[in-house]
Design an enzyme around this catalytic site. Structure first.
Site, PDB file in Angstrom:
ATOM      1  N   SER A  48      66.979  87.432  36.606  1.00 16.70           N
ATOM      2  CA  SER A  48      66.244  88.684  36.818  1.00 16.70           C
ATOM      3  C   SER A  48      66.600  89.293  38.183  1.00 16.70           C
ATOM      4  O   SER A  48      67.068  88.598  39.083  1.00 16.70           O
ATOM      5  CB  SER A  48      64.743  88.406  36.740  1.00 16.70           C
ATOM      6  OG  SER A  48      64.405  87.432  37.698  1.00 16.70           O
TER       7      SER A  48
ATOM      8  N   GLU B  98      61.980  96.420  33.304  1.00 16.08           N
ATOM      9  CA  GLU B  98      62.673  95.618  32.287  1.00 16.08           C
ATOM     10  C   GLU B  98      61.618  94.852  31.484  1.00 16.08           C
ATOM     11  O   GLU B  98      60.815  94.115  32.061  1.00 16.08           O
ATOM     12  CB  GLU B  98      63.635  94.628  32.938  1.00 16.08           C
ATOM     13  CG  GLU B  98      64.397  93.825  31.889  1.00 16.08           C
ATOM     14  CD  GLU B  98      65.353  92.796  32.471  1.00 16.08           C
ATOM     15  OE1 GLU B  98      64.991  92.134  33.457  1.00 16.08           O
ATOM     16  OE2 GLU B  98      66.463  92.660  31.915  1.00 16.08           O
TER      17      GLU B  98
ATOM     18  N   LYS C  86      73.034  74.536  37.710  1.00 14.94           N
ATOM     19  CA  LYS C  86      71.567  74.418  37.625  1.00 14.94           C
ATOM     20  C   LYS C  86      71.130  75.355  36.501  1.00 14.94           C
ATOM     21  O   LYS C  86      70.933  76.553  36.691  1.00 14.94           O
ATOM     22  CB  LYS C  86      70.915  74.834  38.957  1.00 14.94           C
ATOM     23  CG  LYS C  86      69.596  74.198  39.230  1.00 14.94           C
ATOM     24  CD  LYS C  86      68.345  74.788  38.709  1.00 14.94           C
ATOM     25  CE  LYS C  86      68.005  76.151  38.451  1.00 14.94           C
ATOM     26  NZ  LYS C  86      66.980  76.263  37.367  1.00 14.94           N
TER      27      LYS C  86
ATOM     28  N   CYS D   7      70.683  90.849  28.383  1.00 13.57           N
ATOM     29  CA  CYS D   7      70.831  91.775  29.513  1.00 13.57           C
ATOM     30  C   CYS D   7      71.591  93.017  29.093  1.00 13.57           C
ATOM     31  O   CYS D   7      71.597  94.007  29.801  1.00 13.57           O
ATOM     32  CB  CYS D   7      71.546  91.097  30.661  1.00 13.57           C
ATOM     33  SG  CYS D   7      73.211  90.638  30.224  1.00 13.57           S
TER      34      CYS D   7
ATOM     35  N   GLU E 161      65.467  75.980  33.521  1.00 12.72           N
ATOM     36  CA  GLU E 161      64.586  74.858  33.155  1.00 12.72           C
ATOM     37  C   GLU E 161      63.940  75.080  31.783  1.00 12.72           C
ATOM     38  O   GLU E 161      63.393  74.154  31.211  1.00 12.72           O
ATOM     39  CB  GLU E 161      63.519  74.648  34.240  1.00 12.72           C
ATOM     40  CG  GLU E 161      62.484  75.762  34.390  1.00 12.72           C
ATOM     41  CD  GLU E 161      62.993  76.997  35.120  1.00 12.72           C
ATOM     42  OE1 GLU E 161      64.203  77.076  35.410  1.00 12.72           O
ATOM     43  OE2 GLU E 161      62.167  77.896  35.390  1.00 12.72           O
TER      44      GLU E 161
HETATM   45  P1  NAD Z   1      64.984  84.176  36.066  1.00 10.00           P
HETATM   46  O1  NAD Z   1      65.431  85.062  37.162  1.00 10.00           O
HETATM   47  O2  NAD Z   1      63.545  83.915  35.913  1.00 10.00           O
HETATM   48  O3  NAD Z   1      65.684  82.733  36.179  1.00 10.00           O
HETATM   49  C1  NAD Z   1      67.088  82.618  36.355  1.00 10.00           C
HETATM   50  C2  NAD Z   1      67.369  81.331  37.122  1.00 10.00           C
HETATM   51  O4  NAD Z   1      66.749  81.427  38.407  1.00 10.00           O
HETATM   52  C3  NAD Z   1      66.828  80.082  36.451  1.00 10.00           C
HETATM   53  O5  NAD Z   1      67.764  79.039  36.578  1.00 10.00           O
HETATM   54  C4  NAD Z   1      65.565  79.790  37.236  1.00 10.00           C
HETATM   55  O6  NAD Z   1      65.272  78.410  37.311  1.00 10.00           O
HETATM   56  C5  NAD Z   1      65.903  80.318  38.613  1.00 10.00           C
HETATM   57  N1  NAD Z   1      64.706  80.786  39.338  1.00 10.00           N
HETATM   58  C6  NAD Z   1      63.602  81.355  38.803  1.00 10.00           C
HETATM   59  N2  NAD Z   1      62.723  81.657  39.770  1.00 10.00           N
HETATM   60  C7  NAD Z   1      63.273  81.269  40.930  1.00 10.00           C
HETATM   61  C8  NAD Z   1      62.845  81.324  42.295  1.00 10.00           C
HETATM   62  N3  NAD Z   1      61.669  81.838  42.637  1.00 10.00           N
HETATM   63  N4  NAD Z   1      63.668  80.845  43.240  1.00 10.00           N
HETATM   64  C9  NAD Z   1      64.867  80.332  42.905  1.00 10.00           C
HETATM   65  N5  NAD Z   1      65.319  80.251  41.634  1.00 10.00           N
HETATM   66  C10 NAD Z   1      64.540  80.720  40.659  1.00 10.00           C
HETATM   67  O7  NAD Z   1      65.607  84.804  34.711  1.00 10.00           O
HETATM   68  P2  NAD Z   1      65.293  84.366  33.217  1.00 10.00           P
HETATM   69  O8  NAD Z   1      63.917  84.801  32.861  1.00 10.00           O
HETATM   70  O9  NAD Z   1      65.687  82.962  33.003  1.00 10.00           O
HETATM   71  O10 NAD Z   1      66.373  85.258  32.427  1.00 10.00           O
HETATM   72  C11 NAD Z   1      66.121  86.581  32.029  1.00 10.00           C
HETATM   73  C12 NAD Z   1      66.655  87.558  33.059  1.00 10.00           C
HETATM   74  O11 NAD Z   1      68.060  87.368  33.248  1.00 10.00           O
HETATM   75  C13 NAD Z   1      66.509  89.011  32.623  1.00 10.00           C
HETATM   76  O12 NAD Z   1      66.094  89.773  33.721  1.00 10.00           O
HETATM   77  C14 NAD Z   1      67.921  89.406  32.193  1.00 10.00           C
HETATM   78  O13 NAD Z   1      68.201  90.774  32.273  1.00 10.00           O
HETATM   79  C15 NAD Z   1      68.723  88.622  33.169  1.00 10.00           C
HETATM   80  N6  NAD Z   1      70.087  88.432  32.713  1.00 10.00           N
HETATM   81  C16 NAD Z   1      71.069  89.131  33.335  1.00 10.00           C
HETATM   82  C17 NAD Z   1      72.375  89.008  32.912  1.00 10.00           C
HETATM   83  C18 NAD Z   1      73.470  89.766  33.589  1.00 10.00           C
HETATM   84  O14 NAD Z   1      74.625  89.398  33.415  1.00 10.00           O
HETATM   85  N7  NAD Z   1      73.190  90.785  34.357  1.00 10.00           N
HETATM   86  C19 NAD Z   1      72.689  88.133  31.856  1.00 10.00           C
HETATM   87  C20 NAD Z   1      71.659  87.422  31.257  1.00 10.00           C
HETATM   88  C21 NAD Z   1      70.359  87.575  31.696  1.00 10.00           C
END
Ligand code: NAD
Length: 504
Positions: free
Chosen positions: A234, A388, A181, A289, A184
């Site tokens: 996140s 962050e 997944k 990240c 989006e």
């Molecule tokens: P996000 O948490 O908003 O989304 C990540 C995934 O979760 C997406 O597929 C999204 O559709 C899904 N999602 C979002 N809200 C949701 C909800 N309420 N319920 C269920 N699923 C949900 O993250 P983002 O904005 O796409 O990416 C940036 C974040 O990712 C930053 O915080 C970054 O630090 C982190 N990140 C971490 C790593 C790591 O390895 N630690 C690597 C890359 C990015």
């Protein structure tokens, strides 16, 4: 944010049971080209029922795939790798188009993703078991690795190509089937990757892609046929995924956000250090990240760090990246995100920090642009230090010595990575042993996750125990079976005497 259909714009399909199809959902989201601000596609969201059907397809494909000899599973990855190399430039351009990072950054991302496929090509050697003959009288013991079942990957927007590849090449070669997944915001790279995997010969149902928001994710987390969930995103969502997934009895590895500290000792090579600080903080417009988020300047390093950054990063060419290689930094993912990142400058100022470099400019572009920002004289009580930001904002905290720098790190709730710039082996060793983070760089601005090692985020940067990539990923995507065997000497008196003699 979900919107209703915009039928004129191309809809992104799902892949389920080997078939591509368009969801009938009334809920969808727009995909932008961040360089132009224009909508380039839309992605319909799966309902819980549609999501369940994709998991069922993955479950149906599981028995045959789990029985497929491991060398054949590896050969799928060899063919896949060749196709990824063949389409390298196309994939990098697609990452740039839907994400906005520069083409050079996108190429680096594609390379890192391919490295995981290369790691997975070695699965016959990586997945071997253990044997201890004669653990008791006439008893042999062996431990072998079995697939866990249907695995799910839920990925973020910031590495549209690489992060899915952190997961499924290893899950598949371990004998599992997979449902991806993707974010989006950036599903196009995942779809192109899936097309290439299909071209490489992945059997129907072994690899599937579904799109959606929380309804889809919850359906994946709750589905009884899902055995394991890998998440990157996140911290708030990572914690939610971990708690809901484990409550439903699944194994979960859930990587979250970060606030990475870059400690600069006064003995560091300042010219090199400033360049590396800038590359770490502003690479991919700060949306990594492992991006440097806080420079901790020790002693007299403070002024040269701030002055050097303002001078060096102030000259960055910031602009649209799609079809344009003459830029140092591209846009962030969305206009709202740019505005949120920029708003931290006002917050920092009202908290008493000094804005040494303000990246807000009129760029004469519809792209989601923001230049490099430096915020000086930040303290750990300020929001700009605690939260962050995930954009091109580097805070500078000034401290007296290395002990104080390490103490600053101890207050941080995250723990993805940390870096020290120094010429002192002693300082480097102290830092490596005592700084509160899982990935350490010594004179390396970004201690990047590498395919052959686990990505060892600590604290609220990771929920679970077995990390993504490296040997921990093999452990995560397999369960062990231990067998104790005794073969008593057979009573062979019924055998032909000549035959019996030949066996003795
Ligand atoms: P996000 O948490 O908003 O989304 C990540 C995934 O979760 C997406 O597929 C999204 O559709 C899904 N999602 C979002 N809200 C949701 C909800 N309420 N319920 C269920 N699923 C949900 O993250 P983002 O904005 O796409 O990416 C940036 C974040 O990712 C930053 O915080 C970054 O630090 C982190 N990140 C971490 C790593 C790591 O390895 N630690 C690597 C890359 C990015």
């Amino acid at each position: 944010m979900a919107t209703t259909f915009a039928p004129a714009i191309e809809a992104v399909p799902i892949l389920s049971g080997g078939k591509w199809s368009e969801l009938k959902s009334t809920c969808s989201s727009e995909i932008f080209n961040p360089s132009t601000g224009k909508v380039i596609a839309r992605v319909p969201f799966a309902t819980a029922e549609e999501t369940g059907q994709v998991v069922d397809a993955a479950a149906a494909a599981l028995p045959a795939w789990a029985e497929t000899p491991v060398v054949e599973r590896a050969r799928l990855m060899f063919r896949f790798r060749a196709l990824l190399e063949q389409h390298f430039e196309e994939l990098a351009a697609l990452v740039t188009r839907e994400h906005g990072k520069t083409l050079a950054e996108a190429r680096a991302e594609v390379n890192r993703g391919i490295e995981v496929v290369e790691y997975a090509c070695g699965i016959p050697s990586l997945i071997t078991g253990e044997v201890l003959p004669n653990i008791a009288a006439d008893v042999d013991a062996e431990a072998v690795r079995h697939p866990v079942g249907v695995c799910v990957g839920i990925t973020p927007y910031n590495f549209p190509f690489m992060v899915p590849l952190w997961m499924f090449p290893i899950a598949l070669t371990c004998g599992n089937t997979f449902v991806l997944k993707p974010s989006e915001k950036v599903p196009l790279s995942a779809i192109r990757t899936a097309e290439l995997l299909v071209e490489a010969g992945v059997p129907a149902g072994v690899f599937n892609v579904v799109h959606g928001d929380r309804e889809c994710v919850d359906a994946l987390l709750d589905h009884p046929k899902v055995a394991a969930v890998s998440f990157v995103g996140s911290t708030a969502i990572a914690k939610y995924i971990y708690e809901r997934g484990t409550a439903a009895g699944k194994r979960v590895q859930s990587a979250g956000g970060a606030k990475n500290h870059l400690v600069v000792m006064p003995d560091a090579d300042m010219d090199q250090t400033v360049k590396q600080l800038a590359a770490s903080a502003y690479g991919c417009a700060g949306q990594r990240c492992m991006a440097g988020s806080v420079a901790v300047a020790v002693g007299k390093a403070g002024d040269p760090v701030v002055e050097g950054l303002v001078e060096y990063a102030g000259k960055f060419r910031v602009g649209p990246t799609d079809g344009n290689e003459e830029v140092d930094m591209g846009p962030v993912i969305r206009a709202e995100h740019r505005d949120k990142v920029a708003s931290y400058l006002d917050v920092a100022k009202s908290d008493g920090a000094n804005i040494a470099l303000d990246g807000r400019r009129d760029f004469q572009s519809e792209g989601f642009l923001l230049g490099p920002c430096v915020v000086d004289r930040v303290t750990p009580s300020m929001r700009v230090w605690k939260e962050e930001i995930f954009g091109p904002v580097l805070s500078v905290v000034r401290v007296a010595d290395l002990d104080e720098a390490i103490a600053v790190g101890d207050q941080c709730e995250y723990g993805n990575g940390a870096v020290i710039f120094t010429r002192s082996g002693y300082a480097a060793r102290q830092f490596k042993r005592h700084f509160n983070a899982g990935m350490i760089g010594i004179n390396v601005g970004v201690p990047a996750p590498m395919a052959w090692f686990p990505f060892t985020g600590w604290n609220r940067s990771f929920f679970g125990d077995l990390h993504i990539q490296g040997t921990e990923s093999i452990q995560f995507y397999t369960r062990q079976k231990v067998t104790l065997t005794r073969w008593p000497k057979a009573d062979d008196s019924h055998l032909d005497p000549v035959w019996r003699q030949s066996r003795s």
